[in-house]
Design a protein around this motif. Structure first.
Motif, mmCIF file in Angstrom:
data_model
loop_
_atom_site.group_PDB
_atom_site.id
_atom_site.type_symbol
_atom_site.label_atom_id
_atom_site.label_comp_id
_atom_site.label_asym_id
_atom_site.label_seq_id
_atom_site.Cartn_x
_atom_site.Cartn_y
_atom_site.Cartn_z
ATOM 1 N N MET A 1 0.826 -1.203 0.000
ATOM 2 C CA MET A 1 0.000 0.000 0.000
ATOM 3 C C MET A 1 0.867 1.264 0.000
ATOM 4 O O MET A 1 0.594 2.183 -0.757
ATOM 5 C CB MET A 1 -0.929 -0.044 1.218
ATOM 6 N N ALA A 2 1.893 1.286 0.835
ATOM 7 C CA ALA A 2 2.771 2.453 0.902
ATOM 8 C C ALA A 2 3.495 2.649 -0.433
ATOM 9 O O ALA A 2 3.696 3.786 -0.874
ATOM 10 C CB ALA A 2 3.770 2.302 2.043
ATOM 11 N N PHE A 3 3.870 1.538 -1.055
ATOM 12 C CA PHE A 3 4.549 1.610 -2.347
ATOM 13 C C PHE A 3 3.641 2.233 -3.399
ATOM 14 O O PHE A 3 4.074 3.062 -4.201
ATOM 15 C CB PHE A 3 5.005 0.211 -2.774
ATOM 16 N N GLU A 4 2.364 1.839 -3.388
ATOM 17 C CA GLU A 4 1.412 2.392 -4.356
ATOM 18 C C GLU A 4 1.215 3.890 -4.145
ATOM 19 O O GLU A 4 1.117 4.654 -5.111
ATOM 20 C CB GLU A 4 0.076 1.652 -4.247
ATOM 21 N N LEU A 5 1.176 4.317 -2.886
ATOM 22 C CA LEU A 5 1.047 5.750 -2.590
ATOM 23 C C LEU A 5 2.284 6.507 -3.074
ATOM 24 O O LEU A 5 2.179 7.601 -3.641
ATOM 25 C CB LEU A 5 0.847 5.980 -1.090
ATOM 26 N N LEU A 6 3.447 5.913 -2.853
ATOM 27 C CA LEU A 6 4.689 6.534 -3.298
ATOM 28 C C LEU A 6 4.720 6.651 -4.827
ATOM 29 O O LEU A 6 5.101 7.692 -5.372
ATOM 30 C CB LEU A 6 5.889 5.729 -2.800
ATOM 31 N N MET A 7 4.301 5.623 -5.518
ATOM 32 C CA MET A 7 4.261 5.646 -6.981
ATOM 33 C C MET A 7 3.273 6.698 -7.483
ATOM 34 O O MET A 7 3.556 7.406 -8.448
ATOM 35 C CB MET A 7 3.886 4.265 -7.528
ATOM 36 N N ARG A 8 2.130 6.802 -6.828
ATOM 37 C CA ARG A 8 1.136 7.801 -7.218
ATOM 38 C C ARG A 8 1.685 9.208 -7.014
ATOM 39 O O ARG A 8 1.532 10.087 -7.863
ATOM 40 C CB ARG A 8 -0.148 7.606 -6.418
ATOM 41 N N ASP A 9 2.356 9.416 -5.866
ATOM 42 C CA ASP A 9 2.949 10.727 -5.598
ATOM 43 C C ASP A 9 4.038 11.070 -6.614
ATOM 44 O O ASP A 9 4.141 12.214 -7.064
ATOM 45 C CB ASP A 9 3.525 10.772 -4.182
ATOM 46 N N CYS A 10 4.837 10.081 -6.965
ATOM 47 C CA CYS A 10 5.893 10.296 -7.966
ATOM 48 C C CYS A 10 5.278 10.648 -9.323
ATOM 49 O O CYS A 10 5.768 11.543 -10.018
ATOM 50 C CB CYS A 10 6.767 9.055 -8.097
ATOM 51 N N ALA A 11 4.231 9.951 -9.697
ATOM 52 C CA ALA A 11 3.561 10.217 -10.972
ATOM 53 C C ALA A 11 2.954 11.620 -10.976
ATOM 54 O O ALA A 11 3.048 12.343 -11.973
ATOM 55 C CB ALA A 11 2.499 9.165 -11.249
ATOM 56 N N ALA A 12 2.363 12.017 -9.865
ATOM 57 C CA ALA A 12 1.770 13.352 -9.764
ATOM 58 C C ALA A 12 2.852 14.426 -9.862
ATOM 59 O O ALA A 12 2.668 15.450 -10.537
ATOM 60 C CB ALA A 12 1.000 13.494 -8.458
ATOM 61 N N GLU A 13 3.982 14.179 -9.207
ATOM 62 C CA GLU A 13 5.089 15.138 -9.275
ATOM 63 C C GLU A 13 5.640 15.232 -10.701
ATOM 64 O O GLU A 13 5.945 16.323 -11.189
ATOM 65 C CB GLU A 13 6.208 14.733 -8.305
ATOM 66 N N GLU A 14 5.749 14.113 -11.367
ATOM 67 C CA GLU A 14 6.224 14.110 -12.757
ATOM 68 C C GLU A 14 5.254 14.870 -13.655
ATOM 69 O O GLU A 14 5.679 15.646 -14.528
ATOM 70 C CB GLU A 14 6.403 12.677 -13.257
ATOM 71 N N ASP A 15 3.958 14.686 -13.459
ATOM 72 C CA ASP A 15 2.958 15.426 -14.229
ATOM 73 C C ASP A 15 3.073 16.927 -13.977
ATOM 74 O O ASP A 15 2.991 17.729 -14.904
ATOM 75 C CB ASP A 15 1.543 14.950 -13.880
#
Length: 95
Positions: A1-15
């Motif tokens: 779950m934490a990994f998925e949140l981290l990936m989502r945050d990274c994707a949002a930052e990249e966007d």
């Protein structure tokens, strides 16, 4: 779950960064277009600002010299004026 949140945050930052980069490129293009229009109207301040970056000043002199070699009177006059200015500012004599 934490990994998925981290990936989502990274994707949002990249966007966010991608959108910022796109906006910056558009703004740079807009300002460049204004600089060209103003230069055509005889207002060179924005273009002169670009001379202080990297080797743009050397490229401008090379273009002027190319114009001189091609016989363009305005290029010849500008290069002569620059050479005269250099002579004026650097000349020394022993008295």
């Amino acid at each position: 779950m934490a990994f998925e949140l981290l990936m989502r945050d990274c994707a949002a930052e990249e966007d966010r960064r991608s959108k910022r980069d796109e906006l910056m490129q558009r703004e740079e293009a807009r300002l460049a277009a204004i600089a060209l229009v103003e230069a055509r109207l005889g207002k060179y301040d924005r273009l002169l600002d670009g001379l202080s970056y990297r080797d743009n000043d050397e490229q401008v002199i090379a273009a002027l010299m190319y114009g001189c070699d091609a016989g363009v009177p305005s290029c010849i006059a500008v290069v002569k004026a620059l050479a005269d200015k250099h002579g004026y500012h650097t000349a020394e004599i022993d008295e």
